[in-house]
Design a protein around this motif. Structure first.
Motif, mmCIF file in Angstrom:
data_model
loop_
_atom_site.group_PDB
_atom_site.id
_atom_site.type_symbol
_atom_site.label_atom_id
_atom_site.label_comp_id
_atom_site.label_asym_id
_atom_site.label_seq_id
_atom_site.Cartn_x
_atom_site.Cartn_y
_atom_site.Cartn_z
ATOM 1 N N GLN A 90 27.200 65.333 44.964
ATOM 2 C CA GLN A 90 27.853 64.173 44.364
ATOM 3 C C GLN A 90 28.155 63.077 45.384
ATOM 4 O O GLN A 90 28.433 61.938 45.009
ATOM 5 C CB GLN A 90 29.163 64.606 43.679
ATOM 6 N N ASP A 91 28.127 63.426 46.676
ATOM 7 C CA ASP A 91 28.408 62.456 47.738
ATOM 8 C C ASP A 91 27.086 61.828 48.166
ATOM 9 O O ASP A 91 26.390 62.333 49.042
ATOM 10 C CB ASP A 91 29.088 63.155 48.907
ATOM 11 N N LEU A 92 26.738 60.704 47.536
ATOM 12 C CA LEU A 92 25.422 60.108 47.712
ATOM 13 C C LEU A 92 25.467 58.861 48.585
ATOM 14 O O LEU A 92 26.469 58.150 48.616
ATOM 15 C CB LEU A 92 24.821 59.753 46.349
ATOM 16 N N VAL A 93 24.366 58.604 49.263
ATOM 17 C CA VAL A 93 24.195 57.417 50.095
ATOM 18 C C VAL A 93 22.931 56.705 49.634
ATOM 19 O O VAL A 93 21.883 57.332 49.456
ATOM 20 C CB VAL A 93 24.063 57.785 51.587
ATOM 21 N N ARG A 94 23.041 55.404 49.422
ATOM 22 C CA ARG A 94 21.863 54.638 49.025
ATOM 23 C C ARG A 94 20.900 54.524 50.196
ATOM 24 O O ARG A 94 21.293 54.165 51.306
ATOM 25 C CB ARG A 94 22.276 53.246 48.553
ATOM 26 N N ILE A 95 19.622 54.820 49.943
ATOM 27 C CA ILE A 95 18.612 54.757 50.999
ATOM 28 C C ILE A 95 17.563 53.685 50.716
ATOM 29 O O ILE A 95 16.669 53.477 51.531
ATOM 30 C CB ILE A 95 17.927 56.121 51.189
ATOM 31 N N GLY A 96 17.641 53.003 49.581
ATOM 32 C CA GLY A 96 16.697 51.928 49.312
ATOM 33 C C GLY A 96 16.493 51.766 47.817
ATOM 34 O O GLY A 96 17.077 52.487 47.026
ATOM 35 N N PRO A 97 15.654 50.795 47.448
ATOM 36 C CA PRO A 97 15.090 49.783 48.354
ATOM 37 C C PRO A 97 16.118 48.707 48.674
ATOM 38 O O PRO A 97 17.024 48.467 47.897
ATOM 39 C CB PRO A 97 13.931 49.205 47.537
#
Length: 447
Positions: A90-97
């Protein structure tokens, strides 16, 4: 363990196919999903002298008959390290675009560059082909990790889509990318100083089938050093223009988590001072979730910033002399703190299976700026609340928010509060600097 794995061979060397099977067997219960062709499928290139497994470099050597092999013990070590990683899906990090991200050349023999690889692959694949790949088409991985099984895709307005990975995996791949870069640099240095260059191997000595010893360069993470305030009081605008700064940053370990290699210089966008070198994961965690230039969403990660690792983050923010001298935070962070902490009791709740749950999404906006504190006003609201789409909880003047923060800081982190105060104004600019735009950009670039 697969039958293809044959321990007891000369020096414990196993074939790449056997290493693939062993990797899958050993990591079957890992929280991070792994790939079935970590040694034999792109971007793994055994002929380069090494393969990435998680954040570890595993050396490859040529055995009898010219067959590439690896030490079984090193595969087991890499698997044990990966199995120890805990992942919160649930602990997400945006990686793109990201808009304006630098484009890399299409060259599969380059280093990991995992963000660019994911972006390129997902952008080039059509929806139907992407579905076929996901269901078991051609294998693809990053450092032995099957990123497809944990990638989260979000779509807005049926057109714009974003890609997200769990923070633990992002941090793991950042370390892998840094480790590989330093390994290759050390290998090149070793080859330049050797009459007959040999492929890099693990820091421990290994023997090929002919009994010849091969030694590797110094371990890639051996030279990382803790950050001890060497950049304190320096302006980001000055440091970012100096040659060699990025190389210097890469030599530190992250000043926040103190585990991953540093990759960026975090700085105060209001006062312009460098705080410390941090890793990409901590830099993403620290960045406010701006909807507009004067409006942010108070995302779930603020619970960690203000509830879990409070002392570390407050100390990190107060590395900026401007914030420390005025015993406050940059305006976006102060706004998030006001909504999350000072107005917590005002947030409506609703019934849930396990008691009551805060409803809606917190949002805080402001008029004016910290440069004109008398006219600056913070407005805390709840979006998507059942009792009103945009329900206003409170309007807090900037000076009142600062005073509340000072009281809370003294109670929550007395050591940080003791190091701050109006008596430490020496060396600060005579006039406040304007709010500085986020120069790290959408691509999360170093400078």
């Amino acid at each position: 363990m697969s039958e293809r794995v044959m321990p007891g061979r000369a020096d414990g060397l196993i074939t790449l196919d056997a290493a693939d099977a062993l990797w899958v067997d050993l990591t079957a219960d890992s929280a991070v999903p792994t790939a079935s062709a970590a040694f034999t499928c792109s971007p793994a290139h055994a002929r380069a002298g090494y393969v990435l497994l998680g954040s570890r470099v595993v050396a490859t050597v040529k055995a009898s008959g010219g067959q590439w092999s690896v030490l079984e013990t090193e595969v087991r070590r890499a698997a044990a390290e990966l199995n120890a990683v805990r992942m919160d899906r649930q602990d997400l990090v945006r990686i793109g675009p990201f808009r304006g991200a630098p484009k890399k050349e299409r060259n599969e023999t380059t280093l990991l560059r995992w963000r660019q690889r994911i972006t390129r692959e997902l952008q080039e694949l059509g929806e139907s082909e992407r579905a076929v790949r996901r269901e078991g088409g051609g294998p693809s991985h990053l450092a032995g990790i099957d990123w497809r099984r944990i990638l989260v895709e979000r779509t807005r307005d049926r057109t714009a889509r974003t890609w997200w990975l769990p923070r633990a995996v992002v941090r793991l791949l950042d370390v892998a990318e840094h480790t590989e870069t330093r390994w290759v640099q050390a290998a090149r240095t070793c080859q330049e100083n050797t009459a007959v260059p040999e492929p890099p191997s693990h820091p421990r000595q290994a023997r090929d089938a002919g009994g010849r010893q091969t030694t590797s360069p110094k371990g890639p993470g051996a030279s990382l050093r803790p950050y001890n305030g060497e950049l304190e009081g320096q302006l980001y605008s000055v440091l970012s223009g100096k040659p060699g700064t990025s190389r210097r940053v890469a030599g530190w370990v992250c000043a926040v988590c103190r585990t991953a290699p540093a990759t960026v210089l975090d700085h105060c966008h209001e006062h312009g001072y460098v705080r410390a070198p941090v890793c990409q994961s901590c830099n993403t965690l620290e960045r406010p979730d701006h909807l507009y230039s004067n409006d942010i969403r108070v995302a779930n990660h603020y619970a960690r910033l203000f509830d879990t690792d409070t002392d570390d983050w407050l100390r990190h923010w107060h590395r900026c002399p401007g914030c420390r001298a005025r015993t406050t935070l940059p305006l976006p962070h102060l706004a998030a703190w006001t909504a999350h902490i000072a107005c917590r009791s005002l947030r409506p709740t609703h019934h849930a299976p396990r008691g009551r749950k805060p409803c809606g999404v917190l949002r805080v906006s402001w008029t004016g700026s910290q440069n004109a504190p008398r006219s600056c006003l913070l407005t805390v609201a709840v979006d998507f609340c059942p009792s009103g789409e945009h329900r206003v909880l409170a309007r807090v003047p900037y000076r009142e928010a600062v005073e509340r923060f000072r009281i809370w800081l003294a109670e929550t982190a007395p050591a940080v509060a003791a190091a701050a105060g109006p008596d430490r104004l020496d060396g600060l600019p005579a006039q406040f600097r304007p709010v500085i735009a986020d120069t790290s950009g959408e691509g999360l670039a170093l400078f």
